[in-house]
Design a protein around this motif. Sequence first.
Motif, PDB file in Angstrom:
ATOM      1  N   LEU A  10      70.524 -14.223 -18.401  1.00 44.89           N
ATOM      2  CA  LEU A  10      69.380 -14.790 -18.054  1.00 44.89           C
ATOM      3  C   LEU A  10      68.784 -15.941 -18.793  1.00 44.89           C
ATOM      4  N   ALA A  11      68.286 -16.843 -18.428  1.00 40.09           N
ATOM      5  CA  ALA A  11      67.704 -17.933 -19.161  1.00 40.09           C
ATOM      6  C   ALA A  11      66.143 -17.507 -19.471  1.00 40.09           C
ATOM      7  N   VAL A  12      65.484 -18.353 -20.411  1.00 39.29           N
ATOM      8  CA  VAL A  12      64.133 -18.118 -20.769  1.00 39.29           C
ATOM      9  C   VAL A  12      63.682 -18.902 -19.542  1.00 39.29           C
ATOM     10  N   GLY A  13      62.584 -18.383 -19.004  1.00 39.91           N
ATOM     11  CA  GLY A  13      62.055 -18.618 -17.591  1.00 39.91           C
ATOM     12  C   GLY A  13      62.377 -18.000 -16.369  1.00 39.91           C
ATOM     13  N   ALA A  14      63.413 -17.347 -16.541  1.00 39.56           N
ATOM     14  CA  ALA A  14      63.883 -16.650 -15.344  1.00 39.56           C
ATOM     15  C   ALA A  14      63.363 -15.281 -15.056  1.00 39.56           C
ATOM     16  N   ALA A  15      63.276 -14.957 -13.845  1.00 43.05           N
ATOM     17  CA  ALA A  15      62.662 -13.770 -13.389  1.00 43.05           C
ATOM     18  C   ALA A  15      63.489 -12.556 -13.779  1.00 43.05           C
ATOM     19  N   ALA A  16      62.792 -11.519 -14.333  1.00 37.23           N
ATOM     20  CA  ALA A  16      63.564 -10.364 -15.027  1.00 37.23           C
ATOM     21  C   ALA A  16      64.012  -9.765 -13.603  1.00 37.23           C
ATOM     22  N   PRO A  17      65.312  -9.156 -13.680  1.00 36.58           N
ATOM     23  CA  PRO A  17      65.934  -8.281 -12.453  1.00 36.58           C
ATOM     24  C   PRO A  17      64.956  -7.005 -12.155  1.00 36.58           C
ATOM     25  N   ALA A  18      64.705  -7.190 -10.636  1.00 36.30           N
ATOM     26  CA  ALA A  18      64.145  -5.809 -10.170  1.00 36.30           C
ATOM     27  C   ALA A  18      65.061  -4.904  -9.630  1.00 36.30           C
ATOM     28  N   VAL A  19      65.490  -4.355 -10.903  1.00 34.90           N
ATOM     29  CA  VAL A  19      66.640  -3.118 -10.347  1.00 34.90           C
ATOM     30  C   VAL A  19      66.066  -1.795 -10.827  1.00 34.90           C
ATOM     31  N   GLN A  20      66.802  -0.813 -10.144  1.00 29.86           N
ATOM     32  CA  GLN A  20      66.379   0.547 -10.573  1.00 29.86           C
ATOM     33  C   GLN A  20      67.316   0.996 -11.469  1.00 29.86           C
ATOM     34  N   GLN A  24      66.831   8.671 -20.008  1.00 25.50           N
ATOM     35  CA  GLN A  24      67.357   9.630 -20.704  1.00 25.50           C
ATOM     36  C   GLN A  24      67.075  10.991 -20.205  1.00 25.50           C
ATOM     37  N   ASP A  25      66.154  11.103 -19.233  1.00 21.75           N
ATOM     38  CA  ASP A  25      65.776  12.519 -18.647  1.00 21.75           C
ATOM     39  C   ASP A  25      66.273  12.513 -17.303  1.00 21.75           C
ATOM     40  N   GLY A  26      66.775  11.521 -16.825  1.00 20.50           N
ATOM     41  CA  GLY A  26      67.409  11.421 -15.566  1.00 20.50           C
ATOM     42  C   GLY A  26      66.490  10.961 -14.473  1.00 20.50           C
ATOM     43  N   ASN A  27      65.235  10.476 -14.810  1.00 17.17           N
ATOM     44  CA  ASN A  27      63.913   9.921 -14.241  1.00 17.17           C
ATOM     45  C   ASN A  27      64.407   8.482 -13.792  1.00 17.17           C
ATOM     46  N   GLU A  28      64.104   8.186 -12.460  1.00 16.53           N
ATOM     47  CA  GLU A  28      64.197   6.866 -11.745  1.00 16.53           C
ATOM     48  C   GLU A  28      63.340   6.038 -12.403  1.00 16.53           C
ATOM     49  N   VAL A  29      63.636   4.853 -13.048  1.00 15.81           N
ATOM     50  CA  VAL A  29      62.578   3.679 -13.467  1.00 15.81           C
ATOM     51  C   VAL A  29      62.811   2.632 -12.591  1.00 15.81           C
ATOM     52  N   ASP A  30      61.767   1.991 -12.277  1.00 12.66           N
ATOM     53  CA  ASP A  30      61.719   0.954 -11.207  1.00 12.66           C
ATOM     54  C   ASP A  30      61.165  -0.411 -12.248  1.00 12.66           C
ATOM     55  N   LEU A  31      62.408  -1.200 -12.470  1.00 15.97           N
ATOM     56  CA  LEU A  31      62.018  -2.263 -13.548  1.00 15.97           C
ATOM     57  C   LEU A  31      61.121  -3.287 -13.286  1.00 15.97           C
ATOM     58  N   ALA A  32      61.193  -3.354 -11.651  1.00 12.51           N
ATOM     59  CA  ALA A  32      60.083  -4.323 -11.489  1.00 12.51           C
ATOM     60  C   ALA A  32      58.684  -3.856 -11.702  1.00 12.51           C
ATOM     61  N   GLU A  33      58.471  -2.846 -11.556  1.00 11.82           N
ATOM     62  CA  GLU A  33      57.218  -2.304 -11.992  1.00 11.82           C
ATOM     63  C   GLU A  33      56.783  -2.060 -13.532  1.00 11.82           C
ATOM     64  N   VAL A  34      57.908  -2.123 -14.361  1.00 11.78           N
ATOM     65  CA  VAL A  34      57.877  -1.977 -15.845  1.00 11.78           C
ATOM     66  C   VAL A  34      57.666  -3.286 -16.397  1.00 11.78           C
ATOM     67  N   PHE A  35      58.092  -4.334 -15.515  1.00 10.71           N
ATOM     68  CA  PHE A  35      57.905  -5.768 -16.219  1.00 10.71           C
ATOM     69  C   PHE A  35      56.688  -6.454 -15.608  1.00 10.71           C
ATOM     70  N   ARG A  36      56.174  -5.932 -14.594  1.00 21.45           N
ATOM     71  CA  ARG A  36      54.844  -6.513 -13.989  1.00 21.45           C
ATOM     72  C   ARG A  36      53.699  -6.420 -14.941  1.00 21.45           C
ATOM     73  N   ASN A  37      53.079  -7.620 -15.326  1.00 21.61           N
ATOM     74  CA  ASN A  37      51.878  -7.563 -15.976  1.00 21.61           C
ATOM     75  C   ASN A  37      52.116  -6.632 -17.393  1.00 21.61           C
ATOM     76  N   ALA A  38      53.223  -6.928 -18.012  1.00 29.95           N
ATOM     77  CA  ALA A  38      53.510  -6.260 -19.253  1.00 29.95           C
ATOM     78  C   ALA A  38      54.374  -7.368 -20.055  1.00 29.95           C
ATOM     79  N   THR A  39      54.497  -6.995 -21.572  1.00 28.53           N
ATOM     80  CA  THR A  39      55.360  -7.497 -22.389  1.00 28.53           C
ATOM     81  C   THR A  39      56.464  -6.271 -22.994  1.00 28.53           C
ATOM     82  N   VAL A  40      57.546  -6.782 -22.674  1.00 29.77           N
ATOM     83  CA  VAL A  40      58.718  -5.708 -22.736  1.00 29.77           C
ATOM     84  C   VAL A  40      59.711  -6.279 -23.717  1.00 29.77           C
ATOM     85  N   LEU A  41      60.105  -5.378 -24.725  1.00 30.43           N
ATOM     86  CA  LEU A  41      61.271  -5.793 -25.341  1.00 30.43           C
ATOM     87  C   LEU A  41      62.630  -5.018 -24.656  1.00 30.43           C
ATOM     88  N   PHE A  42      63.413  -5.574 -24.018  1.00 31.21           N
ATOM     89  CA  PHE A  42      64.633  -4.896 -23.312  1.00 31.21           C
ATOM     90  C   PHE A  42      65.741  -5.223 -24.212  1.00 31.21           C
TER      91      PHE A  42
END
Length: 156
Positions: A10-20, A24-42
């Motif tokens: 993905l290029a700089v400026g592209a939207a981060a993917p909203a995938v599930q 490590q604990d088996g919990n589902e993580v909604d990446l759209a929610e993680v990336f919204r209004n946040a700064t994230v190192l992925f």
Amino acid sequence: MNANLATEPLAVGAAAPAVQATDQDGNEVDLAEVFRNATVLFYFYPKADTPGCTKESCGLRDAYRKFIDHGVRVFGVSMDTAAAQKQFVEKYHLPFTLLADPEGKIVEAFGVAKRNGHASRQSFLIRNGKISWHTAKVNPETHAEEVLREIERQSS
């Protein structure tokens, strides 16, 4: 599709993917929610508990307070199982979330190349749902410092 085929990240400026994802604990993580209004190192790494990946992850662990001070959340991703990620977190006391991507859904969504069934080592900074920085040339020994320099550059 050939699993070793080169792909475009993905290029700089592209939207981060909203995938599930699964942590490590088996919990589902909604990446759209993680990336919204946040700064994230992925960061993507080939395999949990291997020398380079351990060095990289422990470097991020050791600099974790600085990431938190900058308001940055850290997520590691590999094509390992949740159980392997959990062992990696526990063995090295990693304070951040690792995502298990055995089917390569996250790897493919970010356009990260796969080699021999493993994600290639790459990192993305995501700010408010958009890619703000990407590198496909990660040095496991200096990765944390490089990312922190970029975070400071973007903050100034």
